[in-house]
Motif scaffolding. Structure first.
Motif, mmCIF file in Angstrom:
data_model
loop_
_atom_site.group_PDB
_atom_site.id
_atom_site.type_symbol
_atom_site.label_atom_id
_atom_site.label_comp_id
_atom_site.label_asym_id
_atom_site.label_seq_id
_atom_site.Cartn_x
_atom_site.Cartn_y
_atom_site.Cartn_z
ATOM 1 N N VAL A 55 0.840 -1.205 0.000
ATOM 2 C CA VAL A 55 0.000 0.000 0.000
ATOM 3 C C VAL A 55 0.875 1.255 0.000
ATOM 4 N N ALA A 56 1.932 1.240 0.811
ATOM 5 C CA ALA A 56 2.833 2.390 0.866
ATOM 6 C C ALA A 56 3.498 2.627 -0.490
ATOM 7 N N LYS A 57 3.922 1.553 -1.153
ATOM 8 C CA LYS A 57 4.543 1.698 -2.479
ATOM 9 C C LYS A 57 3.554 2.271 -3.484
ATOM 10 N N LEU A 58 2.334 1.758 -3.455
ATOM 11 C CA LEU A 58 1.326 2.241 -4.397
ATOM 12 C C LEU A 58 0.963 3.695 -4.122
ATOM 13 N N GLU A 59 0.837 4.050 -2.860
ATOM 14 C CA GLU A 59 0.510 5.430 -2.513
ATOM 15 C C GLU A 59 1.648 6.378 -2.854
ATOM 16 N N GLY A 60 2.884 5.861 -2.851
ATOM 17 C CA GLY A 60 4.039 6.686 -3.197
ATOM 18 C C GLY A 60 4.025 7.136 -4.650
ATOM 19 N N GLY A 61 3.364 6.363 -5.506
ATOM 20 C CA GLY A 61 3.198 6.749 -6.896
ATOM 21 C C GLY A 61 4.448 6.671 -7.754
ATOM 22 N N HIS A 62 5.466 5.963 -7.296
ATOM 23 C CA HIS A 62 6.713 5.907 -8.063
ATOM 24 C C HIS A 62 6.847 4.641 -8.891
ATOM 25 N N ALA A 63 5.878 3.747 -8.817
ATOM 26 C CA ALA A 63 5.940 2.492 -9.559
ATOM 27 C C ALA A 63 5.359 2.697 -10.964
ATOM 28 N N SER A 64 5.884 1.940 -11.908
ATOM 29 C CA SER A 64 5.340 1.974 -13.267
ATOM 30 C C SER A 64 3.936 1.372 -13.240
ATOM 31 N N LEU A 65 3.209 1.552 -14.304
ATOM 32 C CA LEU A 65 1.858 0.991 -14.386
ATOM 33 C C LEU A 65 1.912 -0.527 -14.250
ATOM 34 N N GLU A 66 2.850 -1.158 -14.947
ATOM 35 C CA GLU A 66 2.962 -2.615 -14.880
ATOM 36 C C GLU A 66 3.282 -3.078 -13.463
ATOM 37 N N GLU A 67 4.236 -2.429 -12.825
ATOM 38 C CA GLU A 67 4.587 -2.795 -11.457
ATOM 39 C C GLU A 67 3.418 -2.528 -10.510
ATOM 40 N N SER A 68 2.732 -1.428 -10.723
ATOM 41 C CA SER A 68 1.577 -1.106 -9.882
ATOM 42 C C SER A 68 0.499 -2.175 -9.989
ATOM 43 N N MET A 69 0.253 -2.665 -11.183
ATOM 44 C CA MET A 69 -0.759 -3.707 -11.370
ATOM 45 C C MET A 69 -0.339 -4.995 -10.668
ATOM 46 N N LYS A 70 0.942 -5.363 -10.749
ATOM 47 C CA LYS A 70 1.424 -6.561 -10.067
ATOM 48 C C LYS A 70 1.317 -6.399 -8.553
ATOM 49 N N LEU A 71 1.684 -5.221 -8.069
ATOM 50 C CA LEU A 71 1.581 -4.952 -6.638
ATOM 51 C C LEU A 71 0.125 -5.014 -6.182
#
Length: 83
Positions: free
Chosen positions: A36-52
Protein backbone atom coordinates in the motif's frame (compact mmCIF):
# COMPACT_ATOMS: atom_id res chain seq x y z
CA UNK A 1 -15.25 -27.20 -14.21
CA UNK A 2 -16.34 -26.44 -17.75
CA UNK A 3 -14.45 -24.06 -19.99
CA UNK A 4 -16.94 -21.25 -19.34
CA UNK A 5 -16.88 -21.46 -15.53
CA UNK A 6 -14.42 -19.35 -13.61
CA UNK A 7 -13.02 -19.62 -10.12
CA UNK A 8 -14.08 -16.94 -7.63
CA UNK A 9 -11.72 -13.94 -7.67
CA UNK A 10 -10.30 -14.84 -4.26
CA UNK A 11 -9.23 -18.26 -5.48
CA UNK A 12 -7.77 -16.79 -8.67
CA UNK A 13 -5.72 -14.19 -6.77
CA UNK A 14 -4.40 -16.72 -4.28
CA UNK A 15 -3.69 -19.27 -7.02
CA UNK A 16 -1.51 -16.69 -8.78
CA UNK A 17 0.53 -16.24 -5.57
CA UNK A 18 0.89 -19.70 -3.99
CA UNK A 19 3.60 -18.49 -1.59
CA UNK A 20 1.01 -16.42 0.27
CA UNK A 21 -0.72 -19.54 1.60
CA UNK A 22 2.23 -20.21 3.89
CA UNK A 23 2.24 -16.74 5.44
CA UNK A 24 0.94 -16.08 8.91
CA UNK A 25 -1.47 -13.22 9.51
CA UNK A 26 1.13 -10.74 10.76
CA UNK A 27 3.57 -11.42 7.90
CA UNK A 28 0.81 -11.07 5.31
CA UNK A 29 -0.45 -7.86 6.91
CA UNK A 30 3.05 -6.36 7.01
CA UNK A 31 3.64 -7.15 3.35
CA UNK A 32 0.24 -5.71 2.45
CA UNK A 33 1.06 -2.52 4.36
CA UNK A 34 4.34 -2.22 2.45
CA UNK A 35 2.53 -2.68 -0.87
CA UNK A 36 0.00 0.00 0.00
CA UNK A 37 2.83 2.39 0.87
CA UNK A 38 4.54 1.70 -2.48
CA UNK A 39 1.33 2.24 -4.40
CA UNK A 40 0.51 5.43 -2.51
CA UNK A 41 4.04 6.69 -3.20
CA UNK A 42 3.20 6.75 -6.90
CA UNK A 43 6.71 5.91 -8.06
CA UNK A 44 5.94 2.49 -9.56
CA UNK A 45 5.34 1.97 -13.27
CA UNK A 46 1.86 0.99 -14.39
CA UNK A 47 2.96 -2.61 -14.88
CA UNK A 48 4.59 -2.79 -11.46
CA UNK A 49 1.58 -1.11 -9.88
CA UNK A 50 -0.76 -3.71 -11.37
CA UNK A 51 1.42 -6.56 -10.07
CA UNK A 52 1.58 -4.95 -6.64
CA UNK A 53 -2.18 -4.40 -6.61
CA UNK A 54 -2.87 -8.03 -7.58
CA UNK A 55 -0.53 -9.32 -4.86
CA UNK A 56 -2.12 -6.90 -2.40
CA UNK A 57 -5.56 -8.27 -3.24
CA UNK A 58 -4.33 -11.81 -2.59
CA UNK A 59 -2.73 -10.74 0.69
CA UNK A 60 -5.91 -8.97 1.79
CA UNK A 61 -7.95 -12.09 1.03
CA UNK A 62 -5.48 -14.23 2.95
CA UNK A 63 -5.67 -11.88 5.95
CA UNK A 64 -9.46 -11.92 5.80
CA UNK A 65 -9.45 -15.72 5.81
CA UNK A 66 -7.28 -15.68 8.96
CA UNK A 67 -9.68 -13.25 10.64
CA UNK A 68 -12.75 -15.23 9.59
CA UNK A 69 -11.27 -18.43 11.00
CA UNK A 70 -10.33 -16.71 14.26
CA UNK A 71 -13.87 -15.38 14.58
CA UNK A 72 -15.34 -18.83 13.96
CA UNK A 73 -13.07 -20.37 16.59
CA UNK A 74 -13.99 -17.72 19.15
CA UNK A 75 -17.68 -18.13 18.43
CA UNK A 76 -17.37 -21.91 18.80
CA UNK A 77 -15.58 -21.50 22.13
CA UNK A 78 -18.23 -19.06 23.36
CA UNK A 79 -20.95 -21.51 22.33
CA UNK A 80 -19.17 -24.35 24.16
CA UNK A 81 -18.79 -22.19 27.27
CA UNK A 82 -22.47 -21.26 27.32
CA UNK A 83 -23.60 -24.90 27.09
Amino acid sequence: MSGTEQSPPSQVALAAHPDIAGLGYEAAREELTAIVAKLEGGHASLEESMKLWERGEALAQHCQAWLDEAEQRLTAQEDDASD
